[in-house]
Design an enzyme around this catalytic site. Structure first.
Site, PDB file in Angstrom:
ATOM      1  N   SER B 183       0.850  -1.194   0.000  1.00  0.00           N
ATOM      2  CA  SER B 183       0.000   0.000   0.000  1.00  0.00           C
ATOM      3  C   SER B 183       0.890   1.250   0.000  1.00  0.00           C
ATOM      4  CB  SER B 183      -0.934  -0.062   1.215  1.00  0.00           C
ATOM      5  OG  SER B 183      -2.020   0.803   1.069  1.00  0.00           O
ATOM      6  N   ASP B 347      -8.442  -6.652  -4.897  1.00  0.00           N
ATOM      7  CA  ASP B 347      -8.051  -5.329  -4.380  1.00  0.00           C
ATOM      8  C   ASP B 347      -8.614  -4.262  -5.314  1.00  0.00           C
ATOM      9  OD1 ASP B 347      -6.841  -3.010  -3.492  1.00  0.00           O
ATOM     10  OD2 ASP B 347      -4.801  -3.789  -3.564  1.00  0.00           O
ATOM     11  N   HIS B 380      -7.979  -5.290  -0.579  1.00  0.00           N
ATOM     12  CA  HIS B 380      -6.678  -4.647  -0.390  1.00  0.00           C
ATOM     13  C   HIS B 380      -5.925  -5.241   0.802  1.00  0.00           C
ATOM     14  CE1 HIS B 380      -3.645  -1.585  -0.536  1.00  0.00           C
ATOM     15  NE2 HIS B 380      -3.934  -1.176   0.676  1.00  0.00           N
TER      16      HIS B 380
END
Lengths: 407, 407
Positions: B183, B347, B380
């Site tokens: 991320s 995601d 995610h």
């Protein structure tokens, strides 16, 4: 009649029906419904109140609605249009010649359009719980003489449909040729076919679902929490004072993101800056998409009531067509209406798989259902924007049903 | 070395490397790093302040960090881990034996784990702008003796990386064997390879992007607006008083939805009710997913600062690895690091196509890049949860790079 297509929806149609469709109307025949007038009906007057799903009674109820086209003598040409959360009964035409915009579904409703007002008598009613003329939390509670606020009874999609049924009774209409709607309107269309199986000949459900998912509920919950966190909300008692517009604007921003797709946002905004050539290095708005969302949020507060947002979003979250049944298939068992179900490839709010579940259940029950997954980058909003793809599908579907049922 | 797989990531590995992998460690060898201590370094002391992307200067800067494993004599076994938005430098181990939870990436960091502390010296530093020990808006501005609040300079991902570089200089480390993160941590890893091309041997970027999309920005903007709409925000000047926790909780709720997938939310919550058997027909929480989000929002406010959320989310939105270059390919031209890029099928915050754009650009530039799209329903968050799939890929990648560069 069962067809599935994943490419151009035109391929859903037979060559013959394409030919028919192309020959039906010339551009000259297709036009606006013109000037329209909103109407109001009072229904469910005591002692004949509406019994809500919650067990509470509601009445009298005012319903705001509009009609387009003419009711025929047989009274069998009625189409009931059902609006999505943030729209209302003003689906088509203009109130005055200089109105900046026509009704929200004007490209679908009018002479020669998908819902052809030269053939059909089209009704669009504002749902209960709303704030655009029908009874909702901003209405006066006759028992107190004050706005209901958060004391308004919680309503469901089925309650909305039951109120519409009472409106139709008042208008002397016993049976609907078609119920049609997108998003929340699609849920109501599906609910109509289950609640009143012998009163609906055809149903068109666009960009919708038969049950609100955990993700759907989560997105709505953010909006609700934003509203109740706004100090102006004041437990729902804010009429006459400052309204919780910042909370409502936030709710709308979340909603708006869910109506678009990653791709449509990329194409519309990308990383374009607002009124500047270089990023500003402060915490203020830099990107166009930020300004756009803020504008959408703010402008929504000028036409929508925060309490109505709470009630209607709750109705959506409660929606489960199979409630009280063992399964969706069981809920749909007695349905007589032919279905046209349209989903949109980039709709992540009500993804195509949710529509396919309805289609599969109907198919397993031996029911008549047409289905198309329309390829579109517009996300959930596609059902409002893909008129060129949707119109022939809707028009053909209505013609087929008309031919079959009048044979 | 370029591979793509869309199914089990094990198929990304050759049979030989699978065999190696399976023979490397027994369960007994794999364990926790044990007790750890957080450390603090002061860097960028005047007149040697950090020059930020905005042009403003920042210094002195405190950086909170942790280290795991031992620095070897050649000082060439250093892995820098970079944390996502809501995490910090406590990646592994426990501060005390009775800590309820270990560091956020404990399943990846330790003896015999993906980042094997029996081989590597692993550093994890808290980013600037944060609120977990490194200098950020809640820190004291030396010029005023008061917390910075909204007068803290706006920072970028590149600023975070430049601060990390200064930390490493202070620690006497010239070169990194690997930078790795998911991320926001993945963005920093990519930025490291561009900002310091001759200082990074390998980079691992998980569940990330090279540029924040319009949808990414939109989601962050909702969070920022929720914070600044909270009356307690008070233009960022709230330290010592009530903090804008309701706004921050809303921001976290939006973030949390984006970290999960439709499917994982369905499987975890579905339409399960919270502490009741039937829907309540009031506006309060009914569904478990509502309670869960409210809890996530509230608990986040106990460990995170609202201003830090504003600054870090802005850094994310500003992130564009190609900034100052004509294209991504041009930005990556001088990169020397080998890449391992992992994306996760469900995601939707940083969808696999964003990772593939990095991979394609590297490939076109004739660079060494390994890529896997891992099939996962976790959305995610998968990069934190799919350890079983990720560990062999990371371990093999590090071994290959080690062998190649030490040949």
């Amino acid at each position: 009649m069962y067809s599935i297509c994943y490419r151009s929806p035109l391929s859903c149609n037979s060559k013959e029906s394409n030919k028919k469709m192309n020959s039906v109307k010339t551009e000259e025949d297709i036009g606006s419904i013109g000037l329209v007038k909103e109407q109001f009906a009072t229904i469910c007057e005591p002692p004949d109140e509406l019994i809500l799903d919650s067990g509470r009674k509601l009445g009298p109820i005012t319903i705001a609605y509009e009609t387009y086209g003419e009711l025929n003598e047989a009274r069998d040409n009625v189409i009931l249009l059902l609006h999505p959360l943030s729209m209302d009964h003003h689906a088509a035409g203009r109130y005055a010649p200089d109105d900046r915009k026509p009704g929200w579904w004007d490209n679908f409703v009018g002479p020669g359009k998908a819902f052809d007002t030269s053939r059909f008598f089209v009704i669009c009613s504002n749902c209960i719980g709303g704030c655009r003329g029908s009874t909702g939390p901003s209405s006066i509670n006759p028992a107190t003489g004050k706005p209901w606020g958060a004391t308004f009874p919680v309503i469901t999609i089925r309650d909305m449909v039951n109120a519409q049924k009472r409106l139709l009774e008042k208008l002397g209409i016993d049976k609907l040729f078609c119920v049609a709607g997108g998003s929340m309107g699609g849920m109501q269309a599906l609910q109509w076919t289950v609640s009143y199986p012998d009163k609906v000949v055809a149903a068109i459900a666009l960009a919708t679902t038969w049950v609100h998912s955990a993700q759907n509920i989560a997105l709505n919950e953010v909006g609700r929490q934003a509203i109740v966190a706004d100090p102006n909300w004041n437990q729902g008692d804010y009429y006459g004072g400052e309204s919780p517009r910042r909370g409502l604007a936030l709710a709308r921003m979340v909603g708006h993101i869910s109506y678009l797709s990653d791709k449509s946002m990329h194409e519309k905004f990308g990383r374009k800056l607002q009124d500047r050539d270089e990023i500003s290095f402060d915490l203020l708005t830099d990107f166009q998409v930020e300004s756009y969302l803020q504008y959408q949020g703010l402008s929504f507060t000028q036409r929508f009531d925060a309490n109505s947002y709470l009630y209607i979003s709750k109705a959506l979250d409660y929606f489960d067509l199979s409630r009280g049944h063992n399964s969706l298939a069981s809920a749909l068992r007695d349905v007589q209406a032919r279905f046209l179900v349209l989903s949109f490839s980039s709709d992540w709010l009500y993804p195509p798989y949710q529509s396919r579940e309805v289609v599969s259940a109907q198919k397993r029950g031996g029911k008549q259902v047409s289905y198309c997954e329309i390829q579109s980058d517009y996300g959930h909003d596609a059902f409002l924007l893909e008129g060129e793809q949707e119109t022939p599908l809707i028009r053909d579907f209505l013609r087929h049903v008309r031919e079959e049922t009048h044979a």
